[in-house]
Design a protein around this motif. Structure first.
Motif, PDB file in Angstrom:
ATOM      1  N   GLU A 212      -8.826  -9.419  -2.319  1.00 21.57           N
ATOM      2  CA  GLU A 212      -7.724  -8.469  -2.406  1.00 21.57           C
ATOM      3  C   GLU A 212      -6.395  -9.145  -2.067  1.00 21.57           C
ATOM      4  OE1 GLU A 212      -5.424  -5.085  -2.870  1.00 21.57           O
ATOM      5  OE2 GLU A 212      -7.432  -5.601  -3.586  1.00 21.57           O
ATOM      6  N   THR A 213      -6.403 -10.044  -1.084  1.00 20.52           N
ATOM      7  CA  THR A 213      -5.179 -10.784  -0.755  1.00 20.52           C
ATOM      8  C   THR A 213      -4.717 -11.625  -1.940  1.00 20.52           C
ATOM      9  OG1 THR A 213      -5.764 -10.890   1.592  1.00 20.52           O
ATOM     10  CG2 THR A 213      -4.161 -12.502   0.789  1.00 20.52           C
ATOM     11  N   GLY A 219      -0.062 -10.734  -8.010  1.00 19.31           N
ATOM     12  CA  GLY A 219       0.772  -9.656  -8.516  1.00 19.31           C
ATOM     13  C   GLY A 219       2.237  -9.832  -8.156  1.00 19.31           C
ATOM     14  N   GLU A 220       2.516 -10.416  -6.990  1.00 13.75           N
ATOM     15  CA  GLU A 220       3.898 -10.661  -6.578  1.00 13.75           C
ATOM     16  C   GLU A 220       4.477 -11.909  -7.245  1.00 13.75           C
ATOM     17  OE1 GLU A 220       5.758  -8.728  -4.888  1.00 13.75           O
ATOM     18  OE2 GLU A 220       4.274  -7.314  -4.085  1.00 13.75           O
ATOM     19  N   LEU A 221       3.628 -12.888  -7.483  1.00 13.03           N
ATOM     20  CA  LEU A 221       4.108 -14.171  -7.991  1.00 13.03           C
ATOM     21  C   LEU A 221       4.344 -14.166  -9.500  1.00 13.03           C
ATOM     22  CD1 LEU A 221       1.723 -16.417  -5.870  1.00 13.03           C
ATOM     23  CD2 LEU A 221       4.224 -16.391  -5.681  1.00 13.03           C
ATOM     24  N   ALA A 309       8.718 -13.638   0.879  1.00 15.94           N
ATOM     25  CA  ALA A 309       8.775 -12.478   1.769  1.00 15.94           C
ATOM     26  C   ALA A 309       7.845 -11.363   1.315  1.00 15.94           C
ATOM     27  CB  ALA A 309      10.212 -11.961   1.857  1.00 15.94           C
ATOM     28  N   ALA A 310       7.562 -11.306   0.030  1.00 15.65           N
ATOM     29  CA  ALA A 310       6.717 -10.242  -0.502  1.00 15.65           C
ATOM     30  C   ALA A 310       5.232 -10.574  -0.425  1.00 15.65           C
ATOM     31  CB  ALA A 310       7.098  -9.952  -1.956  1.00 15.65           C
ATOM     32  N   LEU A 311       4.887 -11.805  -0.042  1.00 14.62           N
ATOM     33  CA  LEU A 311       3.491 -12.211  -0.032  1.00 14.62           C
ATOM     34  C   LEU A 311       2.814 -11.837   1.272  1.00 14.62           C
ATOM     35  CD1 LEU A 311       3.675 -15.826  -1.564  1.00 14.62           C
ATOM     36  CD2 LEU A 311       3.188 -13.672  -2.734  1.00 14.62           C
TER      37      LEU A 311
END
Length: 746
Positions: A212-213, A219-221, A309-311
């Protein structure tokens, strides 16, 4: 028990590992001086075979090393009471010869079926040893006298050959004849890859916390795409495996992909209870200094653009390294030795190793990497599978990517990728019979550098798919593409030389569509193509003097080095008028005649040099390019400043510093107005000119032409002595004998 079964340690000596004194002693023991051999002489006797090898060496067909290896095999056999067959001595010499041509082994069946093509003997440039030489017997003449069972019987009955279970200098394995050292390399590489692929992954179940991580990080990258995002799929596959390969052509985003991959892996590490949130220790490496410097330049910007920052996992910029080193420096090379400081008993302190430009890594160096890596470490290889293979033996990346185009992902892998990335693998890439190795290879299939109408892209694709034809070449001459041109050679050699000189001087913008004007790059106007006059004008048009600061001279050197990278002549050969030696001399004399450099020989202001060997004392690596300046830094006896020559090299640590080195300290280098396509690997130039000769050579292959084209960033020009030779070159492929693929896909 037979004598062959009973010996255990007799044949541990390999010519390539033996001290020179032992090789010379063995050679002297076998010295013979029989009469010259000609094509009509019946094949018989050891003395005659050794004389034939001597004649081949004198004619330039084989290397002295090949002949000496064969003689050493004879001596070692005789010391153990065996009288070796002449065929054994011949096969030993040919096995060594093939290593010199980049092969890891000799396929015996292929050798017997097509000896001339397999060995490329006699070479095109070979000649006899006298004014009217007697025709020499060729390997094809000799091998035609033997059936496959003859070769296998001779090898299997010799004490110098085993299946690898005994310490013999030659190994016969599955119809392939190896020098033992190269058989060991191949074994170690295959064993290391299989061992890493067999290790279970914490990411196998996307529903578990680590999975899940990884899904959140990806998804952020990666931004949502209307089509399959192969970069995202490559990241997922590489994260799942302890060994992974990411391959793709120029501009497909290999650097971006691996930076995102490292960020995603650090996010997983930062949330993993098993690792107690300890981040991975990551190292980045490349086979040459130039390749390392190029990755240094690009990776820093890619890291700075990461949405850290979003990871999840509290990933910091310091967790993603930006410094790239050479593989030799990473492993800790020892002078005058094949050994490294890091090996199986002293492994690297690393959790993830990324190797860029992996197509340039030979089997010897790759085996050393595998030995030095901890068993639990991730190894990620990046490279273009279609580029030229390494200069030395082996084509490791090409072997690993043999099935990359069709992927062969299993349905289980396809479902895992869909669950983790949201992208569904096309059905054409799914194979129920996919092998474990297939699940670790990802191919990037979209170019972000070249548009669909780019001539560089279309020409490279035509070469790579062997669909290049005369109509395409005619279109280049008519200016159908705005970034590619083909310059017609003149009717005489003098006309062609004049064409090359003019083009090297100016870059011939008039030969491109609209004289090279009107193109844009990232919204900015792209300057027209240039030649070497561009950087030399910069060297002359400045107002720096003895009172100028060192920083001012450094800045000028940066500008000149950058300007030199705006144009580069590439060629296929080293010798002859179409090779590096002839073209460097031709261009230097033209620049001298134009007053742009003071002379064409020795050291002079404006001389560009290419480092051809690693020099760790000076911090210079094979492939580094420097420019010679005349600086007012010396002093006469009366204290007045005087000119002194210094070579400016860019620092290879990404610091943008300039290193000024005295020419007297430089040992391994050559002038580089022209360089071989092989030497250009790992480099990129704004305008690349590929010059091909008017005669076909074994080194002129599809991979060479493709690599030459793809060194061009914005402009590409082609000068071909004969269109037919160009088309025939594209039809020739590099096929290096090896057993690595069969060991991994069995």
């Amino acid at each position: 028990m037979s004598r062959k079964q009973n010996h255990d340690q007799q044949f541990s000596l390999d010519l390539n590992e033996a001290p020179a004194s032992e090789v010379q002693q063995a050679s002297r023991a076998a010295d013979v001086s029989p009469a010259p051999v000609d094509a009509a002489t019946p094949f018989s006797g050891l003395a005659q075979m050794e004389e034939l090898l001597t004649q081949w060496q004198e004619a330039g067909w084989v290397r002295p090393l090949d002949r000496e290896f064969a003689r050493l095999i004879r001596t070692l056999c005789q010391e153990q009471g065996e009288q070796p067959e002449p065929l054994l001595i011949l096969l030993a010499a040919l096995a060594s010869h093939q290593v010199g041509r980049g092969h890891v082994c000799v396929h015996l069946n292929t050798l017997l079926e097509e000896p001339a093509r397999t060995l490329a003997l006699p070479p095109e440039e070979a000649a006899g040893t006298g004014p009217e030489p007697t025709p020499l017997p060729t390997p094809a003449d000799l091998m035609a006298r033997f059936a496959p069972e003859d070769c296998y019987q001779v090898l299997e009955n010799s004490l110098a050959v085993s299946d690898g279970s005994q310490s013999t200098p030659l190994v016969l394995d599955s119809g392939r004849l190896y020098l033992r050292r190269f058989w060991r390399y191949e074994q170690r590489i295959a064993e290391s890859i299989r061992q890493r692929l067999e290790q279970p992954s914490d990411l196998d179940d996307p529903a578990l916390p680590q999975g899940e991580t990884l899904r959140q990080a990806l998804g952020e990258l990666f931004r949502p795409q209307p089509e399959v995002d192969y970069q995202k799929l490559a990241c997922a596959l590489a994260a799942r495996n302890r060994f992974a390969v990411i391959t793709g052509g120029p501009g497909t985003g290999k650097t971006t992909t691996v930076v995102n991959l490292l960020a995603a892996l650090q996010a997983v590490a930062g949330t993993s209870p098993q690792r107690q949130a300890r981040k991975y220790r990551i190292r980045l490496a490349a086979p040459t200094g130039k390749a390392a410097a190029r990755l240094n330049e690009s990776i820093g910007g890619a890291v700075s653009r990461l949405p850290l920052a979003a990871l999840p996992g509290n990933v910091q910029q310091a967790d993603i390294p930006t410094r790239v080193t050479t593989l030799h420096r990473l492993l800790g090379s020892r002078p005058d030795s094949r050994q490294f400081r890091h090996h199986r008993d002293n492994p690297l302190l690393v959790d993830i190793l990324v190797i860029d430009e992996a197509s340039m890594v030979d089997v010897d160096l790759m085996a050393s990497v595998m030995d030095a890596l901890p068993a639990s470490a991730h190894l990620i290889l990046l490279g273009d599978k279609d580029q030229l293979a390494s200069v030395d033996a082996g084509a490791v990346l090409g072997e690993l990517c043999r099935r990359a185009l069709a992927a062969h992902y299993t349905p289980e892998t396809a479902e895992w990728l869909a669950a983790l990335t949201g992208d569904r693998v096309p059905e054409t890439l799914v194979d129920n019979a996919g092998q474990p190795m297939d699940q670790a290879v990802a191919m990037l299939r979209k170019s972000y550098r070249f548009t669909e109408d780019s001539g560089i892209r279309q020409l490279a694709q035509a070469v790579n798919s062997n669909t290049l034809h005369r109509n395409t070449l005619a279109g280049l001459g008519r200016g159908e593409f705005n970034d590619v041109t083909m310059l017609p050679c003149g009717p005489t050699p003098e006309d062609t030389r004049a064409l090359i000189c003019r083009h090297a001087l100016t870059g011939s913008p008039e030969a491109f569509s609209n004289q090279g004007l009107g193109r844009t790059l990232n919204g900015q106007a792209l300057p027209p193509p240039v030649g070497y006059q561009h950087y030399l004008n910069l060297m002359q048009d400045h107002d720096l003097d003895a009172d100028s600061l060192r920083e001012d001279w450094d800045q000028l050197a940066r500008q000149v080095l950058s300007a030199f990278g705006d144009f580069q002549v590439l060629c296929a050969l080293r010798q002859g008028p179409w090779g590096v030696e002839g073209l460097n001399d031709l261009i230097a004399r033209e620049l001298t005649a134009r007053g742009l450099i003071p002379k064409a020989e020795g050291w002079y202001r404006g001389r560009p040099v290419l480092v051809t060997g690693n020099d760790y004392n000076l911090g210079l690596m094979n492939g580094d390019i420097g420019i010679t300046f005349s600086l007012p830094w010396g002093q006469h006896e009366n204290g007045q400043p005087c000119e002194t020559l210094r070579v400016a090299f860019p620092a290879s640590d990404g610091s943008n510093d300039i290193r000024w080195i005295s020419p007297s300290r430089l040992q391994h280098l050559e002038t580089v107005f022209a360089m071989t396509v092989h030497k250009s690997q790992g480099s990129e130039f704004n305008h690349t000119c590929l010059i091909l000769p008017d005669r076909l050579s074994p080194v002129m292959t599809r991979e060479l032409v493709y690599t030459g084209i793809t060194r061009a960033r914005n402009w590409f020009s082609l000068i071909a002595g004969d269109e037919t030779v160009l088309l025939e070159s594209v039809a020739q492929q590099v096929v290096r004998a090896s057993g690595l693929a069969e060991r991994l896909w069995c």
